[in-house]
Write a protein that holds these residues in place. Structure first.
Motif, PDB file in Angstrom:
ATOM      1  N   LEU A  61       0.822  -1.203   0.000  1.00  0.00           N
ATOM      2  CA  LEU A  61       0.000   0.000   0.000  1.00  0.00           C
ATOM      3  C   LEU A  61       0.857   1.253   0.000  1.00  0.00           C
ATOM      4  O   LEU A  61       0.575   2.226  -0.708  1.00  0.00           O
ATOM      5  CB  LEU A  61      -0.931  -0.012   1.215  1.00  0.00           C
ATOM      6  CG  LEU A  61      -2.001   1.056   1.279  1.00  0.00           C
ATOM      7  CD1 LEU A  61      -2.977   0.887   0.122  1.00  0.00           C
ATOM      8  CD2 LEU A  61      -2.731   0.980   2.603  1.00  0.00           C
ATOM      9  N   LEU A  62       1.924   1.222   0.756  1.00  0.00           N
ATOM     10  CA  LEU A  62       2.844   2.353   0.799  1.00  0.00           C
ATOM     11  C   LEU A  62       3.544   2.543  -0.549  1.00  0.00           C
ATOM     12  O   LEU A  62       3.731   3.672  -0.998  1.00  0.00           O
ATOM     13  CB  LEU A  62       3.879   2.122   1.910  1.00  0.00           C
ATOM     14  CG  LEU A  62       4.766   3.283   2.277  1.00  0.00           C
ATOM     15  CD1 LEU A  62       3.935   4.408   2.870  1.00  0.00           C
ATOM     16  CD2 LEU A  62       5.801   2.819   3.289  1.00  0.00           C
TER      17      LEU A  62
ATOM     18  N   VAL B 278       2.404   1.771  -3.485  1.00  0.00           N
ATOM     19  CA  VAL B 278       1.466   2.223  -4.510  1.00  0.00           C
ATOM     20  C   VAL B 278       1.022   3.659  -4.268  1.00  0.00           C
ATOM     21  O   VAL B 278       0.923   4.462  -5.205  1.00  0.00           O
ATOM     22  CB  VAL B 278       0.244   1.272  -4.565  1.00  0.00           C
ATOM     23  CG1 VAL B 278      -0.858   1.840  -5.427  1.00  0.00           C
ATOM     24  CG2 VAL B 278       0.670  -0.084  -5.065  1.00  0.00           C
ATOM     25  N   CYS B 279       0.758   4.005  -3.008  1.00  0.00           N
ATOM     26  CA  CYS B 279       0.135   5.293  -2.702  1.00  0.00           C
ATOM     27  C   CYS B 279       1.105   6.420  -2.381  1.00  0.00           C
ATOM     28  O   CYS B 279       0.788   7.585  -2.618  1.00  0.00           O
ATOM     29  CB  CYS B 279      -0.826   5.136  -1.528  1.00  0.00           C
ATOM     30  SG  CYS B 279      -2.200   4.048  -1.904  1.00  0.00           S
ATOM     31  N   ALA B 280       2.258   6.126  -1.816  1.00  0.00           N
ATOM     32  CA  ALA B 280       3.166   7.182  -1.369  1.00  0.00           C
ATOM     33  C   ALA B 280       4.254   7.440  -2.417  1.00  0.00           C
ATOM     34  O   ALA B 280       4.738   6.506  -3.065  1.00  0.00           O
ATOM     35  CB  ALA B 280       3.811   6.791  -0.053  1.00  0.00           C
TER      36      ALA B 280
ATOM     37  N   THR C  23       9.347   7.821   3.079  1.00  0.00           N
ATOM     38  CA  THR C  23       8.681   6.589   2.665  1.00  0.00           C
ATOM     39  C   THR C  23       9.580   5.390   2.909  1.00  0.00           C
ATOM     40  O   THR C  23       9.120   4.330   3.337  1.00  0.00           O
ATOM     41  CB  THR C  23       8.277   6.663   1.186  1.00  0.00           C
ATOM     42  OG1 THR C  23       7.476   7.825   0.982  1.00  0.00           O
ATOM     43  CG2 THR C  23       7.507   5.441   0.759  1.00  0.00           C
TER      44      THR C  23
ATOM     45  N   ARG D  22       8.763   2.375   5.294  1.00  0.00           N
ATOM     46  CA  ARG D  22       8.791   1.007   4.775  1.00  0.00           C
ATOM     47  C   ARG D  22       9.605   0.093   5.682  1.00  0.00           C
ATOM     48  O   ARG D  22       9.278  -1.077   5.844  1.00  0.00           O
ATOM     49  CB  ARG D  22       9.375   1.015   3.364  1.00  0.00           C
ATOM     50  CG  ARG D  22       9.417  -0.335   2.746  1.00  0.00           C
ATOM     51  CD  ARG D  22       9.973  -0.308   1.362  1.00  0.00           C
ATOM     52  NE  ARG D  22      10.125  -1.672   0.896  1.00  0.00           N
ATOM     53  CZ  ARG D  22      10.292  -2.014  -0.347  1.00  0.00           C
ATOM     54  NH1 ARG D  22      10.337  -1.077  -1.267  1.00  0.00           N
ATOM     55  NH2 ARG D  22      10.417  -3.261  -0.683  1.00  0.00           N
TER      56      ARG D  22
END
Length: 138
Positions: free
Chosen positions: A77-78, A80-82, A88, A92
């Protein structure tokens, strides 16, 4: 597909992936009959951790699978979205560590209904009880 493979084998999540592979190998050994589900029950008492009433292998397997799913899902999710940046990257690295306490709480909730399937101390067999009553009467 490549993103999933890179997340699963990436630096922070690889530890949970390795633990999941060990759990899967254990359950393959159980399925093949080389070991039993209760083989670790004498080694640890999980009642203090809120996971008592089930075999240790079931609780640890559930904990590992839930932590792996939360970690992989969060990192995906991180990714794809961030936007890619240093914050980041730090997030992660922190997600697998943050997944462990969340997985512990979820595992406590998941194993609670399983208490009925795995009784802590099975009752004595009926033949033994009848024999005791005959011995007492004599």
């Amino acid at each position: 597909m490549w993103m999933l493979l890179s997340v699963v084998t990436g630096p922070p999540t690889i530890l949970l992936t390795t633990a999941l592979v060990v759990v899967l190998c254990f359950w393959l050994l159980v399925a093949a009959g080389f070991t039993s589900v209760g083989s670790f029950d004498a080694d640890a008492n999980l009642r203090a951790w809120g996971m008592g009433g089930v075999p240790v292998a079931v609780a640890v397997s559930t904990l590992t699978a839930v932590a792996w799913l939360l970690s992989v899902g969060g990192v995906l999710l991180l990714a794809v979205c961030a936007p890619p940046c240093s914050a980041t990257g730090l997030l992660r690295m922190a997600l697998p560590l943050a997944a462990l306490p969340a997985a512990w709480r979820l595992t406590c909730l998941f194993v609670r209904p399983l208490h009925r399937l795995f009784p802590d101390e099975p009752g004595p067999p009926d033949r033994g009880r009848a024999r005791d009553q005959v011995d007492r009467a004599a």
